[in-house]
Design a protein around this motif. Sequence first.
Motif, PDB file in Angstrom:
ATOM      1  N   LYS A 265       0.829  -1.209   0.000  1.00  0.00           N
ATOM      2  CA  LYS A 265       0.000   0.000   0.000  1.00  0.00           C
ATOM      3  C   LYS A 265       0.863   1.259   0.000  1.00  0.00           C
ATOM      4  O   LYS A 265       0.762   2.072  -0.920  1.00  0.00           O
ATOM      5  CB  LYS A 265      -0.947   0.009   1.202  1.00  0.00           C
ATOM      6  CG  LYS A 265      -2.120  -0.960   1.070  1.00  0.00           C
ATOM      7  CD  LYS A 265      -3.109  -0.760   2.201  1.00  0.00           C
ATOM      8  CE  LYS A 265      -4.388  -1.576   1.963  1.00  0.00           C
ATOM      9  NZ  LYS A 265      -4.166  -3.030   2.143  1.00  0.00           N
ATOM     10  N   GLU A 266       1.697   1.437   1.031  1.00  0.00           N
ATOM     11  CA  GLU A 266       2.451   2.686   1.110  1.00  0.00           C
ATOM     12  C   GLU A 266       3.803   2.515   1.776  1.00  0.00           C
ATOM     13  O   GLU A 266       3.973   1.668   2.669  1.00  0.00           O
ATOM     14  CB  GLU A 266       1.679   3.752   1.913  1.00  0.00           C
ATOM     15  CG  GLU A 266       0.473   4.314   1.194  1.00  0.00           C
ATOM     16  CD  GLU A 266      -0.108   5.525   1.917  1.00  0.00           C
ATOM     17  OE1 GLU A 266       0.539   6.024   2.868  1.00  0.00           O
ATOM     18  OE2 GLU A 266      -1.195   5.962   1.520  1.00  0.00           O
ATOM     19  N   ARG A 561      -2.534  15.740   2.938  1.00  0.00           N
ATOM     20  CA  ARG A 561      -2.663  14.349   3.396  1.00  0.00           C
ATOM     21  C   ARG A 561      -1.287  13.744   3.657  1.00  0.00           C
ATOM     22  O   ARG A 561      -1.139  12.548   3.836  1.00  0.00           O
ATOM     23  CB  ARG A 561      -3.448  13.514   2.375  1.00  0.00           C
ATOM     24  CG  ARG A 561      -4.875  14.017   2.173  1.00  0.00           C
ATOM     25  CD  ARG A 561      -5.692  13.105   1.289  1.00  0.00           C
ATOM     26  NE  ARG A 561      -5.956  11.827   1.940  1.00  0.00           N
ATOM     27  CZ  ARG A 561      -6.954  11.625   2.804  1.00  0.00           C
ATOM     28  NH1 ARG A 561      -7.752  12.624   3.139  1.00  0.00           N
ATOM     29  NH2 ARG A 561      -7.142  10.447   3.353  1.00  0.00           N
ATOM     30  N   LYS A 563       1.098  13.375   1.651  1.00  0.00           N
ATOM     31  CA  LYS A 563       1.627  12.642   0.499  1.00  0.00           C
ATOM     32  C   LYS A 563       2.628  13.517  -0.241  1.00  0.00           C
ATOM     33  O   LYS A 563       2.407  14.716  -0.440  1.00  0.00           O
ATOM     34  CB  LYS A 563       0.493  12.255  -0.441  1.00  0.00           C
ATOM     35  CG  LYS A 563      -0.472  11.234   0.135  1.00  0.00           C
ATOM     36  CD  LYS A 563      -1.502  10.818  -0.904  1.00  0.00           C
ATOM     37  CE  LYS A 563      -2.395   9.705  -0.398  1.00  0.00           C
ATOM     38  NZ  LYS A 563      -3.364   9.253  -1.433  1.00  0.00           N
ATOM     39  N   ASN A 569       2.078   6.623  -3.520  1.00  0.00           N
ATOM     40  CA  ASN A 569       2.283   5.668  -2.417  1.00  0.00           C
ATOM     41  C   ASN A 569       3.407   6.066  -1.456  1.00  0.00           C
ATOM     42  O   ASN A 569       4.036   5.202  -0.851  1.00  0.00           O
ATOM     43  CB  ASN A 569       2.563   4.255  -2.946  1.00  0.00           C
ATOM     44  CG  ASN A 569       1.450   3.735  -3.822  1.00  0.00           C
ATOM     45  OD1 ASN A 569       0.334   4.240  -3.785  1.00  0.00           O
ATOM     46  ND2 ASN A 569       1.749   2.727  -4.619  1.00  0.00           N
ATOM     47  N   ARG A 571       4.345   8.802   1.748  1.00  0.00           N
ATOM     48  CA  ARG A 571       4.002   9.866   2.689  1.00  0.00           C
ATOM     49  C   ARG A 571       5.192  10.144   3.589  1.00  0.00           C
ATOM     50  O   ARG A 571       6.057   9.298   3.783  1.00  0.00           O
ATOM     51  CB  ARG A 571       2.822   9.465   3.584  1.00  0.00           C
ATOM     52  CG  ARG A 571       1.482   9.461   2.914  1.00  0.00           C
ATOM     53  CD  ARG A 571       0.380   9.201   3.896  1.00  0.00           C
ATOM     54  NE  ARG A 571      -0.650   8.399   3.292  1.00  0.00           N
ATOM     55  CZ  ARG A 571      -1.915   8.756   3.122  1.00  0.00           C
ATOM     56  NH1 ARG A 571      -2.309   9.942   3.542  1.00  0.00           N
ATOM     57  NH2 ARG A 571      -2.792   7.944   2.554  1.00  0.00           N
ATOM     58  N   LEU A 600      -5.867   9.647   8.784  1.00  0.00           N
ATOM     59  CA  LEU A 600      -5.990   9.899   7.342  1.00  0.00           C
ATOM     60  C   LEU A 600      -5.765   8.624   6.537  1.00  0.00           C
ATOM     61  O   LEU A 600      -6.510   8.322   5.592  1.00  0.00           O
ATOM     62  CB  LEU A 600      -4.979  10.965   6.921  1.00  0.00           C
ATOM     63  CG  LEU A 600      -5.254  12.410   7.338  1.00  0.00           C
ATOM     64  CD1 LEU A 600      -4.036  13.286   7.067  1.00  0.00           C
ATOM     65  CD2 LEU A 600      -6.476  12.959   6.610  1.00  0.00           C
ATOM     66  N   ILE A 601      -4.727   7.881   6.913  1.00  0.00           N
ATOM     67  CA  ILE A 601      -4.388   6.655   6.183  1.00  0.00           C
ATOM     68  C   ILE A 601      -5.496   5.616   6.353  1.00  0.00           C
ATOM     69  O   ILE A 601      -5.939   4.994   5.373  1.00  0.00           O
ATOM     70  CB  ILE A 601      -3.035   6.105   6.671  1.00  0.00           C
ATOM     71  CG1 ILE A 601      -1.905   7.075   6.309  1.00  0.00           C
ATOM     72  CG2 ILE A 601      -2.766   4.731   6.061  1.00  0.00           C
ATOM     73  CD1 ILE A 601      -0.585   6.779   7.009  1.00  0.00           C
ATOM     74  N   LYS A 602      -5.934   5.416   7.579  1.00  0.00           N
ATOM     75  CA  LYS A 602      -6.981   4.418   7.828  1.00  0.00           C
ATOM     76  C   LYS A 602      -8.283   4.797   7.123  1.00  0.00           C
ATOM     77  O   LYS A 602      -8.990   3.935   6.599  1.00  0.00           O
ATOM     78  CB  LYS A 602      -7.195   4.256   9.334  1.00  0.00           C
ATOM     79  CG  LYS A 602      -5.988   3.659  10.047  1.00  0.00           C
ATOM     80  CD  LYS A 602      -6.131   3.653  11.551  1.00  0.00           C
ATOM     81  CE  LYS A 602      -6.962   2.490  12.040  1.00  0.00           C
ATOM     82  NZ  LYS A 602      -6.885   2.368  13.517  1.00  0.00           N
ATOM     83  N   SER A 603      -8.593   6.080   7.083  1.00  0.00           N
ATOM     84  CA  SER A 603      -9.796   6.534   6.390  1.00  0.00           C
ATOM     85  C   SER A 603      -9.706   6.275   4.893  1.00  0.00           C
ATOM     86  O   SER A 603     -10.680   5.849   4.253  1.00  0.00           O
ATOM     87  CB  SER A 603     -10.020   8.039   6.650  1.00  0.00           C
ATOM     88  OG  SER A 603     -10.203   8.301   8.008  1.00  0.00           O
ATOM     89  N   GLU A 604      -8.528   6.515   4.335  1.00  0.00           N
ATOM     90  CA  GLU A 604      -8.347   6.338   2.891  1.00  0.00           C
ATOM     91  C   GLU A 604      -8.510   4.889   2.464  1.00  0.00           C
ATOM     92  O   GLU A 604      -9.064   4.599   1.401  1.00  0.00           O
ATOM     93  CB  GLU A 604      -6.968   6.862   2.483  1.00  0.00           C
ATOM     94  CG  GLU A 604      -6.710   6.788   0.990  1.00  0.00           C
ATOM     95  CD  GLU A 604      -5.477   7.559   0.577  1.00  0.00           C
ATOM     96  OE1 GLU A 604      -4.838   7.154  -0.409  1.00  0.00           O
ATOM     97  OE2 GLU A 604      -5.157   8.567   1.236  1.00  0.00           O
ATOM     98  N   TYR A 605      -8.046   3.973   3.310  1.00  0.00           N
ATOM     99  CA  TYR A 605      -8.092   2.556   2.950  1.00  0.00           C
ATOM    100  C   TYR A 605      -9.248   1.801   3.614  1.00  0.00           C
ATOM    101  O   TYR A 605      -9.346   0.581   3.467  1.00  0.00           O
ATOM    102  CB  TYR A 605      -6.764   1.885   3.312  1.00  0.00           C
ATOM    103  CG  TYR A 605      -5.609   2.354   2.457  1.00  0.00           C
ATOM    104  CD1 TYR A 605      -5.411   1.855   1.174  1.00  0.00           C
ATOM    105  CD2 TYR A 605      -4.730   3.328   2.932  1.00  0.00           C
ATOM    106  CE1 TYR A 605      -4.362   2.301   0.388  1.00  0.00           C
ATOM    107  CE2 TYR A 605      -3.672   3.778   2.160  1.00  0.00           C
ATOM    108  CZ  TYR A 605      -3.500   3.263   0.887  1.00  0.00           C
ATOM    109  OH  TYR A 605      -2.447   3.715   0.103  1.00  0.00           O
TER     110      TYR A 605
END
Length: 608
Positions: A265-266, A561, A563, A569, A571, A600-605
């Motif tokens: 993921k990142e 965010r 990024k 991918n 941050r 932010l990360i958890k919300s995005e995924y």
Amino acid sequence: MVLSSYDFVIAGGGTAGLVLASRLSEDSSQSVLVIEAGSDQSNNGQVKIPAFYGALLGGEADWKFTTKSQSNLMQRTVPLNQGKALGGSSILNAQVFAPLTQSIIDSWASLGNDGWDWASVRAFHDMSYTSPHIPEASRGTLGVGSLPTRDNSIPGPIRTSFPMEPHPIRRAWAETFEELGYLMPTDPSTHGSVGAFSNLATVDPISRERSQAANCYLEPIKNRNNLHILTNATVERILFEGKSTKAIGLQYHHEAMTPSVMARKEVIISAGAVQSPKILELSGIGNREILAKFGLDTVKDLPGVGEGLQDHLVVDLSFEAEEMLETQDSIMRQEPEAIQQAITEYSSDRTGILTSSGILTYAYMPAVNLLSGDGHQRLRTLLEENRPKKDNAKEQARALALYSIAEKALLDPHAPSGVYITSLGQNPLESDPVTGERTYKPLPGKHLILAGILSHPTSRGSVHIQSSNTLDAPVIDPKYLDNPVDMEVFAEHMLYLQSLASLSPLSKLLTQPPTPSRAISHLANLEEAKKYIRLRAVSMWHPAGTCSMLPEEIGGVVDNRLKVHGVENLRIVDSSVIPVLPPGNLQSSVYAIAERAAWLIKSEYGLK
């Protein structure tokens, strides 16, 4: 055992990195790897015992960075101590948990960072820590009479307290500033707050041990099957998919090997304001001209990488104290009887001088002598004469945007441009004014330090690689006091700070008349204050801003965010993203940023 791939790969197991590791691994379907250059120092007594933080400096847990020689500090190089261990700088700082201020956080949003105003950030700041219960009887001595009681029904991982309560410095500090009209009226985080208060410390109120990222965020969850921590491993560069700008993993050095690990993921860089820009540049992200100089191919031309370095300078004034005042002087002189007594007190019931770094009081202050009359006009003239002028349009846009925020704070009587602290005992980090070498020679007797911090520097520096060799430290050039405004404001603060030593009831804790511990620290006028600053100013170890959260068109490196502009991918989550320094110590800001980043990360995924 390190796997070949994870959902999230984090470079750096410091303050921010361990917050991310804890929060992202809450979802058992996600795998997380943290790669940390240092070791696990959690069981080190010098880490645990608050008063012993100075013993860690220059050792295994310290990166031992130094700046380039500074022309405005008599060509001195300045030590920039940064944690190299699980927990990062949270294991070797002075444990001050300074409150954020609404005006500064709102300024982050005003720079084009939607979602980073105080209304959005405060919840993440608050969820990172648990504040101590304050008995009504203690509110007066702590200078927090109107401080609202926080809701601790959902405790944050970091435990805070008011060590050495009661101590006479707290009441004397509060009452002295109350007489001046500068006692903090309410929560220090309130918009525009200035004034004095007792600062929280990241010291557990029960165990009286240091509360830091490794023992608070990592220790309770370290056995999660989906979380792996690799120590003594140094990240070398970010890996990309072919010739694209898509980050797919990291290459690192561990036990004479140079393996790679993939991120499904990142990739998240949490290596700090010094190391994060270094990793980006070694990976081909940065100013094209700098990369070409060292034979590095450009993946993304991003000139803001490594630029915009900010840091807090601090200068101490030490005074001879009354014999009755409890200080750390005897410990600093390594007196066997005093050390044994302190250890006995600490071991038996967790009391005494070892429960604190010695920093108990704080004040957010404007430059009082520049608020009106000739002083105010002098400040306005200086600000206008020294407004940034850059040849490069992008650099000028960034410089002017940041300068306008500092200018607003400097002219606002309700915003701090300086921070004042007290420390119980002489300075154990005293350095030679010419060489910068730490040549501390302890003084007899007891001493109290009044220290001033330049909280809104207008000067900006840089951090850049000096070669393509991953083992070489970057060149750190803060350009301290490069803008003449900084020196003028700082000198005014130091003169005002010195005057506090003659004011009651603070003066009652000092020998009479107030006597500087060393003759050199008597400041007769503004010019002598400036000379003293050049001789004595050192870093508070608060580097920030080298991968600033700003729009790319004004020299930013990450967006709102976090990024990296123009790179998939990838941050950055650490103090390097901070566009404008908060007035006080950095750790509370870093915890808040990391908590918000995890959300932010958890919300995005769509993670739990």
